[in-house]
Design a protein around this motif. Structure first.
Motif, PDB file in Angstrom:
ATOM      1  N   ARG A  63    -115.707 -68.670 -68.624  1.00  0.00           N
ATOM      2  CA  ARG A  63    -116.351 -67.374 -68.399  1.00  0.00           C
ATOM      3  C   ARG A  63    -115.394 -66.290 -68.866  1.00  0.00           C
ATOM      4  O   ARG A  63    -114.201 -66.335 -68.557  1.00  0.00           O
ATOM      5  CB  ARG A  63    -116.707 -67.185 -66.927  1.00  0.00           C
ATOM      6  CG  ARG A  63    -117.442 -65.885 -66.635  1.00  0.00           C
ATOM      7  CD  ARG A  63    -118.059 -65.877 -65.240  1.00  0.00           C
ATOM      8  NE  ARG A  63    -117.160 -66.291 -64.196  1.00  0.00           N
ATOM      9  CZ  ARG A  63    -116.181 -65.525 -63.689  1.00  0.00           C
ATOM     10  NH1 ARG A  63    -115.973 -64.309 -64.171  1.00  0.00           N
ATOM     11  NH2 ARG A  63    -115.405 -65.983 -62.731  1.00  0.00           N
ATOM     12  N   TYR A  64    -115.933 -65.329 -69.609  1.00  0.00           N
ATOM     13  CA  TYR A  64    -115.098 -64.286 -70.191  1.00  0.00           C
ATOM     14  C   TYR A  64    -115.041 -63.046 -69.300  1.00  0.00           C
ATOM     15  O   TYR A  64    -115.977 -62.749 -68.554  1.00  0.00           O
ATOM     16  CB  TYR A  64    -115.613 -63.901 -71.579  1.00  0.00           C
ATOM     17  CG  TYR A  64    -115.570 -65.045 -72.564  1.00  0.00           C
ATOM     18  CD1 TYR A  64    -114.354 -65.544 -73.017  1.00  0.00           C
ATOM     19  CD2 TYR A  64    -116.739 -65.649 -73.020  1.00  0.00           C
ATOM     20  CE1 TYR A  64    -114.306 -66.606 -73.909  1.00  0.00           C
ATOM     21  CE2 TYR A  64    -116.693 -66.709 -73.920  1.00  0.00           C
ATOM     22  CZ  TYR A  64    -115.474 -67.183 -74.349  1.00  0.00           C
ATOM     23  OH  TYR A  64    -115.425 -68.242 -75.226  1.00  0.00           O
ATOM     24  N   GLU A  65    -113.963 -62.332 -69.429  1.00  0.00           N
ATOM     25  CA  GLU A  65    -113.776 -61.093 -68.679  1.00  0.00           C
ATOM     26  C   GLU A  65    -114.895 -60.113 -69.012  1.00  0.00           C
ATOM     27  O   GLU A  65    -115.204 -59.884 -70.178  1.00  0.00           O
ATOM     28  CB  GLU A  65    -112.414 -60.496 -69.052  1.00  0.00           C
ATOM     29  CG  GLU A  65    -111.968 -59.351 -68.179  1.00  0.00           C
ATOM     30  CD  GLU A  65    -110.562 -58.895 -68.524  1.00  0.00           C
ATOM     31  OE1 GLU A  65    -109.734 -58.764 -67.616  1.00  0.00           O
ATOM     32  OE2 GLU A  65    -110.298 -58.679 -69.729  1.00  0.00           O
ATOM     33  N   GLY A  66    -115.537 -59.592 -67.955  1.00  0.00           N
ATOM     34  CA  GLY A  66    -116.630 -58.647 -68.149  1.00  0.00           C
ATOM     35  C   GLY A  66    -118.000 -59.287 -68.282  1.00  0.00           C
ATOM     36  O   GLY A  66    -118.994 -58.586 -68.464  1.00  0.00           O
ATOM     37  N   PHE A  67    -118.072 -60.618 -68.190  1.00  0.00           N
ATOM     38  CA  PHE A  67    -119.337 -61.340 -68.312  1.00  0.00           C
ATOM     39  C   PHE A  67    -119.557 -62.208 -67.078  1.00  0.00           C
ATOM     40  O   PHE A  67    -118.615 -62.728 -66.490  1.00  0.00           O
ATOM     41  CB  PHE A  67    -119.338 -62.234 -69.564  1.00  0.00           C
ATOM     42  CG  PHE A  67    -119.289 -61.483 -70.863  1.00  0.00           C
ATOM     43  CD1 PHE A  67    -120.445 -61.202 -71.564  1.00  0.00           C
ATOM     44  CD2 PHE A  67    -118.074 -61.032 -71.372  1.00  0.00           C
ATOM     45  CE1 PHE A  67    -120.397 -60.508 -72.767  1.00  0.00           C
ATOM     46  CE2 PHE A  67    -118.016 -60.337 -72.561  1.00  0.00           C
ATOM     47  CZ  PHE A  67    -119.181 -60.065 -73.267  1.00  0.00           C
ATOM     48  N   GLU A  68    -120.815 -62.362 -66.685  1.00  0.00           N
ATOM     49  CA  GLU A  68    -121.152 -63.212 -65.545  1.00  0.00           C
ATOM     50  C   GLU A  68    -121.553 -64.620 -65.977  1.00  0.00           C
ATOM     51  O   GLU A  68    -121.394 -65.577 -65.233  1.00  0.00           O
ATOM     52  CB  GLU A  68    -122.298 -62.590 -64.731  1.00  0.00           C
ATOM     53  CG  GLU A  68    -121.922 -61.277 -64.064  1.00  0.00           C
ATOM     54  CD  GLU A  68    -123.036 -60.736 -63.187  1.00  0.00           C
ATOM     55  OE1 GLU A  68    -124.061 -61.456 -63.008  1.00  0.00           O
ATOM     56  OE2 GLU A  68    -122.905 -59.611 -62.698  1.00  0.00           O
ATOM     57  N   LYS A  69    -122.068 -64.739 -67.174  1.00  0.00           N
ATOM     58  CA  LYS A  69    -122.590 -66.018 -67.672  1.00  0.00           C
ATOM     59  C   LYS A  69    -121.452 -66.942 -68.099  1.00  0.00           C
ATOM     60  O   LYS A  69    -120.481 -66.525 -68.731  1.00  0.00           O
ATOM     61  CB  LYS A  69    -123.521 -65.764 -68.855  1.00  0.00           C
ATOM     62  CG  LYS A  69    -124.172 -67.006 -69.428  1.00  0.00           C
ATOM     63  CD  LYS A  69    -125.050 -66.647 -70.625  1.00  0.00           C
ATOM     64  CE  LYS A  69    -125.658 -67.892 -71.256  1.00  0.00           C
ATOM     65  NZ  LYS A  69    -126.479 -67.559 -72.434  1.00  0.00           N
ATOM     66  N   TRP A  70    -121.611 -68.217 -67.751  1.00  0.00           N
ATOM     67  CA  TRP A  70    -120.663 -69.235 -68.184  1.00  0.00           C
ATOM     68  C   TRP A  70    -121.013 -69.714 -69.588  1.00  0.00           C
ATOM     69  O   TRP A  70    -122.188 -69.882 -69.917  1.00  0.00           O
ATOM     70  CB  TRP A  70    -120.674 -70.430 -67.229  1.00  0.00           C
ATOM     71  CG  TRP A  70    -119.999 -70.146 -65.920  1.00  0.00           C
ATOM     72  CD1 TRP A  70    -120.565 -69.633 -64.795  1.00  0.00           C
ATOM     73  CD2 TRP A  70    -118.618 -70.352 -65.611  1.00  0.00           C
ATOM     74  NE1 TRP A  70    -119.629 -69.507 -63.795  1.00  0.00           N
ATOM     75  CE2 TRP A  70    -118.428 -69.946 -64.265  1.00  0.00           C
ATOM     76  CE3 TRP A  70    -117.525 -70.853 -66.330  1.00  0.00           C
ATOM     77  CZ2 TRP A  70    -117.184 -70.021 -63.637  1.00  0.00           C
ATOM     78  CZ3 TRP A  70    -116.290 -70.924 -65.708  1.00  0.00           C
ATOM     79  CH2 TRP A  70    -116.125 -70.503 -64.373  1.00  0.00           C
ATOM     80  N   GLN A  71    -120.007 -69.935 -70.393  1.00  0.00           N
ATOM     81  CA  GLN A  71    -120.197 -70.445 -71.751  1.00  0.00           C
ATOM     82  C   GLN A  71    -119.878 -71.937 -71.758  1.00  0.00           C
ATOM     83  O   GLN A  71    -118.770 -72.352 -71.425  1.00  0.00           O
ATOM     84  CB  GLN A  71    -119.256 -69.707 -72.716  1.00  0.00           C
ATOM     85  CG  GLN A  71    -119.387 -70.141 -74.150  1.00  0.00           C
ATOM     86  CD  GLN A  71    -120.724 -69.736 -74.755  1.00  0.00           C
ATOM     87  OE1 GLN A  71    -121.200 -68.626 -74.551  1.00  0.00           O
ATOM     88  NE2 GLN A  71    -121.329 -70.643 -75.488  1.00  0.00           N
ATOM     89  N   TYR A  85    -113.121 -61.441 -76.577  1.00  0.00           N
ATOM     90  CA  TYR A  85    -113.523 -62.295 -75.464  1.00  0.00           C
ATOM     91  C   TYR A  85    -112.293 -62.949 -74.840  1.00  0.00           C
ATOM     92  O   TYR A  85    -111.659 -63.809 -75.449  1.00  0.00           O
ATOM     93  CB  TYR A  85    -114.516 -63.355 -75.944  1.00  0.00           C
ATOM     94  CG  TYR A  85    -115.823 -62.762 -76.423  1.00  0.00           C
ATOM     95  CD1 TYR A  85    -116.846 -62.470 -75.526  1.00  0.00           C
ATOM     96  CD2 TYR A  85    -116.015 -62.457 -77.764  1.00  0.00           C
ATOM     97  CE1 TYR A  85    -118.032 -61.914 -75.952  1.00  0.00           C
ATOM     98  CE2 TYR A  85    -117.201 -61.896 -78.206  1.00  0.00           C
ATOM     99  CZ  TYR A  85    -118.208 -61.622 -77.294  1.00  0.00           C
ATOM    100  OH  TYR A  85    -119.388 -61.059 -77.722  1.00  0.00           O
ATOM    101  N   GLN A  88    -111.490 -65.524 -68.473  1.00  0.00           N
ATOM    102  CA  GLN A  88    -111.142 -65.142 -67.106  1.00  0.00           C
ATOM    103  C   GLN A  88    -111.239 -66.330 -66.149  1.00  0.00           C
ATOM    104  O   GLN A  88    -110.531 -66.381 -65.144  1.00  0.00           O
ATOM    105  CB  GLN A  88    -112.054 -64.013 -66.634  1.00  0.00           C
ATOM    106  CG  GLN A  88    -111.675 -63.439 -65.273  1.00  0.00           C
ATOM    107  CD  GLN A  88    -112.547 -62.250 -64.907  1.00  0.00           C
ATOM    108  OE1 GLN A  88    -113.754 -62.247 -65.135  1.00  0.00           O
ATOM    109  NE2 GLN A  88    -111.925 -61.219 -64.349  1.00  0.00           N
ATOM    110  N   GLU A 113    -109.148 -67.716 -62.617  1.00  0.00           N
ATOM    111  CA  GLU A 113    -109.735 -68.806 -61.836  1.00  0.00           C
ATOM    112  C   GLU A 113    -109.700 -70.106 -62.642  1.00  0.00           C
ATOM    113  O   GLU A 113    -110.034 -70.115 -63.826  1.00  0.00           O
ATOM    114  CB  GLU A 113    -111.190 -68.480 -61.480  1.00  0.00           C
ATOM    115  CG  GLU A 113    -111.366 -67.200 -60.686  1.00  0.00           C
ATOM    116  CD  GLU A 113    -112.832 -66.893 -60.429  1.00  0.00           C
ATOM    117  OE1 GLU A 113    -113.653 -67.836 -60.394  1.00  0.00           O
ATOM    118  OE2 GLU A 113    -113.158 -65.703 -60.290  1.00  0.00           O
TER     119      GLU A 113
END
Length: 201
Positions: A63-71, A85, A88, A113
């Protein structure tokens, strides 16, 4: 190769295969290939992109900083300016990440995390490597180590170097034998750390 890793369980179930020991050797070799560090790639695309490729290749998600969605889709990795990107969070549940790939973590400056759950290749050397990584000593806030059978007291104790760690969850770690000693050492080194343990006595 990525498709092989993702689908290997269903593939094994449908094929006539060599003996189990031969299969283990093959998948161990393949997973080692997935974990090989490409230092030129890190230079070309930056540490966060290169680490993302490694993690997704091995079955983890980020998961990237500023995003809620997991990649989690390797082919769906975001494109854009290098450095946009920042990783985080990492969820390595049931992934094949192993110690030889951990050089990818060196350049991650925003990782807060980390979840290691049912990772068959995670061992003490991996936790020690995490604890010795200068960037992670500063950035890591939350960590979970769950059902990683090769982790022992030695590996968990090494986490005392993560000086900004705020939360540590340990569960189902049969290699842990000195629960009270671990608690004492970690709380002494990290007074503000919240530790949750769900370990069999």
């Amino acid at each position: 190769m990525i498709i092989f890793h993702v689908l290997h369980r269903s593939f094994l179930a449908k094929q006539r295969l060599p003996p189990l020991s031969g299969r283990r050797q093959f998948w161990g070799w393949l997973n080692a290939v997935f974990n090989r560090v490409d230092y030129e790639r890190i230079k070309d695309v930056g540490p966060d992109r290169a680490a993302s490729e490694w993690l997704l290749r091995c079955g983890a998600k980020v998961r990237y900083e500023g995003f809620e969605k997991w990649q989690y889709d390797y082919n769906g990795l975001p494109t854009g300016p290098l450095g946009k990107y920042k990783i985080q969070a990492i969820d390595a549940t049931e992934s094949c990440i192993m110690h030889r790939g951990f050089d990818y973590l060196d350049g991650l400056e925003h990782l807060e995390e980390l979840k290691l759950c049912q990772c068959i290749y995670i061992e003490d050397a991996c936790l020690e490597r995490i604890s010795q990584t200068v960037n992670l000593q500063e950035s890591l806030r939350r960590m979970e180590v769950i059902s990683c059978g090769n982790v022992t007291d030695k590996g968990v104790i090494s986490l005392h170097s993560l000086r900004n760690l705020e939360y540590l969850f340990l569960r189902d770690l049969p290699g842990i034998g000195k629960k009270e000693m671990i608690l004492e050492l970690l709380q002494k080194s990290l007074p503000s750390l919240q530790i949750e343990l769900d370990l069999k006595d």
